[in-house]
Write an enzyme that holds these catalytic residues in place. Structure first.
Site, PDB file in Angstrom:
ATOM      1  N   LYS A  11     -19.881  21.589 -11.848  1.00 49.09           N
ATOM      2  CA  LYS A  11     -20.398  21.923 -10.512  1.00 49.09           C
ATOM      3  C   LYS A  11     -20.169  20.727  -9.599  1.00 49.09           C
ATOM      4  CE  LYS A  11     -22.827  25.526  -9.030  1.00 49.09           C
ATOM      5  NZ  LYS A  11     -22.292  26.884  -9.277  1.00 49.09           N
ATOM      6  N   THR A  56     -21.797  26.973 -14.743  1.00 47.89           N
ATOM      7  CA  THR A  56     -21.886  25.888 -13.751  1.00 47.89           C
ATOM      8  C   THR A  56     -23.212  25.993 -12.995  1.00 47.89           C
ATOM      9  OG1 THR A  56     -20.759  27.030 -11.931  1.00 47.89           O
ATOM     10  CG2 THR A  56     -19.368  25.850 -13.506  1.00 47.89           C
ATOM     11  N   VAL A 223      -3.807  -8.036   4.001  1.00 49.47           N
ATOM     12  CA  VAL A 223      -4.861  -7.270   3.316  1.00 49.47           C
ATOM     13  C   VAL A 223      -4.693  -7.454   1.809  1.00 49.47           C
ATOM     14  CG1 VAL A 223      -5.765  -4.954   2.892  1.00 49.47           C
ATOM     15  CG2 VAL A 223      -5.077  -5.611   5.205  1.00 49.47           C
ATOM     16  N   GLN A 224      -3.413  -7.513   1.353  1.00 46.73           N
ATOM     17  CA  GLN A 224      -3.139  -7.654  -0.077  1.00 46.73           C
ATOM     18  C   GLN A 224      -3.808  -8.913  -0.642  1.00 46.73           C
ATOM     19  OE1 GLN A 224      -1.002  -6.577   2.247  1.00 46.73           O
ATOM     20  NE2 GLN A 224       0.636  -5.333   1.400  1.00 46.73           N
ATOM     21  N   ASN A 250      -5.734  -0.245   5.955  1.00 45.15           N
ATOM     22  CA  ASN A 250      -5.658  -1.239   7.031  1.00 45.15           C
ATOM     23  C   ASN A 250      -5.886  -0.479   8.338  1.00 45.15           C
ATOM     24  OD1 ASN A 250      -5.172  -3.492   8.533  1.00 45.15           O
ATOM     25  ND2 ASN A 250      -2.993  -3.687   8.008  1.00 45.15           N
ATOM     26  N   HIS A 252      -6.023  -0.181  11.904  1.00 50.30           N
ATOM     27  CA  HIS A 252      -5.407  -1.026  12.921  1.00 50.30           C
ATOM     28  C   HIS A 252      -6.158  -0.997  14.255  1.00 50.30           C
ATOM     29  CE1 HIS A 252      -2.077  -1.206  10.127  1.00 50.30           C
ATOM     30  NE2 HIS A 252      -1.943   0.106  10.155  1.00 50.30           N
TER      31      HIS A 252
HETATM   32  O1  URC Z   1      -2.022  -7.022   5.811  1.00 53.19           O
HETATM   33  C1  URC Z   1      -1.044  -6.256   6.009  1.00 53.19           C
HETATM   34  N1  URC Z   1      -0.343  -5.783   4.942  1.00 53.19           N
HETATM   35  C2  URC Z   1       0.729  -4.940   5.091  1.00 53.19           C
HETATM   36  O2  URC Z   1       1.363  -4.523   4.084  1.00 53.19           O
HETATM   37  C3  URC Z   1       1.076  -4.579   6.401  1.00 53.19           C
HETATM   38  N2  URC Z   1       2.042  -3.763   6.898  1.00 53.19           N
HETATM   39  C4  URC Z   1       1.877  -3.754   8.255  1.00 53.19           C
HETATM   40  O3  URC Z   1       2.578  -3.102   9.064  1.00 53.19           O
HETATM   41  N3  URC Z   1       0.820  -4.542   8.621  1.00 53.19           N
HETATM   42  C5  URC Z   1       0.313  -5.073   7.487  1.00 53.19           C
HETATM   43  N4  URC Z   1      -0.733  -5.892   7.268  1.00 53.19           N
END
Ligand code: URC
Length: 293
Positions: A11, A56, A223-224, A250, A252
């Site tokens: 469920k 369920t 961000v990575q 990300n 924007h």
């Molecule tokens: O931190 C970021 N990682 C990305 O892979 C990426 N690609 C992008 O266009 N902007 C960003 N910024």
């Protein structure tokens, strides 16, 4: 000829509220519960024979019964474990129970700086999550997490050095807004004594990884990189955690130069689509991998 492979039934989106009264102080949670049972019910699929099936609807009712039985305040992990174990222990045909619980972000309000006895407000979007499985051999697996944890910083973020070709329009920047909505799940090498305390430790580590110290912060080259730093901090501060999955869109905020003026890192076009999407699993060295990708 057809052959039935994996089959299960459960469920979804069973919502409940639970109050525990400790004198005049009340504790409240709102949970969204999903159940799924793996069971010896091939004949239901192949022959229309429902004998022995845990409907369920019964699963939905059980969500409430087990919530009632949790006589003391408990975490979603403790509740999900009790529910999964109930299904396996009660129904002989069930070989494995899977339970997901999400906790809504109700927080006790403070009036004049004093915590209210029974008043709650919902602030923010952050949802605490768990996924518990329990099987007939007694194997218990508890995964914890958080989703929709929205974070933003107005500086100390940039993005440079990426590949440039005919399709690349994005300028390199050393200052931008960084915003994301964190989904994290983590697995334990051994179950913690206190799920609430470990949740607070991991959540704190994730936030510190994004923001750094209150004065000055910490620079994010992508961000990575920030995602990996967050997971590293979580593993460092919570020794029980063996792996962390993180998904971070990300979100924007695009530079905006209103008509008649330039862009001075002040006005942005806020967007949600399209957005970048970054995710990874980070494990303690030599730990078993944790697959959410
Ligand atoms: O931190 C970021 N990682 C990305 O892979 C990426 N690609 C992008 O266009 N902007 C960003 N910024």
């Amino acid at each position: 000829m057809a052959e039935l492979q994996l089959h299960q039934h459960g469920k979804s989106r069973v919502r409940l509220g639970r109050t525990w009264r400790e004198g005049s102080v009340h504790h409240f949670v709102e949970w969204m519960v999903h159940t799924m049972l793996e069971s010896d019910m091939e004949l239901a699929f192949t022959d229309g024979d429902n004998t022995g099936m845990t409907a369920t609807d019964t699963q939905k009712n059980t969500v409430y019964v087990v919530a009632k039985k949790m006589s003391k305040r408990c975490s979603i992990e403790q509740y999900a474990t009790a529910l999964a174990q109930h299904f396996v222990h009660t129904y002989p045909r069930v070989s494995k129970a899977k339970v997901w619980v999400e906790q809504a972000p109700w927080k006790r309000v403070e009036v004049g700086g004093i915590p209210h006895d029974h008043g709650y407000a919902m602030c923010g979007t952050e949802v605490r999550t768990t996924h518990v499985t329990y099987d007939r051999a007694g194997k218990l697996d508890v995964q914890c997490g958080v989703k929709d944890l929205k974070v933003l910083k107005t500086t100390q973020s940039g993005y440079e050095g990426f590949l440039r070709d005919a399709f690349t329009l994005l300028p390199e920047v050393r200052d931008r807004v960084m915003a994301t909505s964190v989904t994290a799940t983590w697995k334990y090498a051994y179950q913690p004594m206190d799920y609430d305390a470990t949740f607070a430790t991991v959540r704190g580590a994730l936030l510190d990884g994004v923001f750094g110290p209150p004065k000055g912060g910490v620079y994010s080259p992508s961000v990575q990189f920030t995602l990996y730093a967050m997971a590293q901090l979580a593993l460092e501060r919570a020794p029980q955690v063996e792996s962390v999955f993180l998904n971070m869109p990300n979100l924007h905020f695009l530079p905006c130069a209103p008509v008649g003026s330039g862009f001075d890192d002040d006005v942005y076009v806020a967007t949600s689509e399209p957005h970048g999407n970054i995710e990874a699993v980070v494990t303690r060295k030599d730990a078993k991998p944790h697959c959410r990708l």
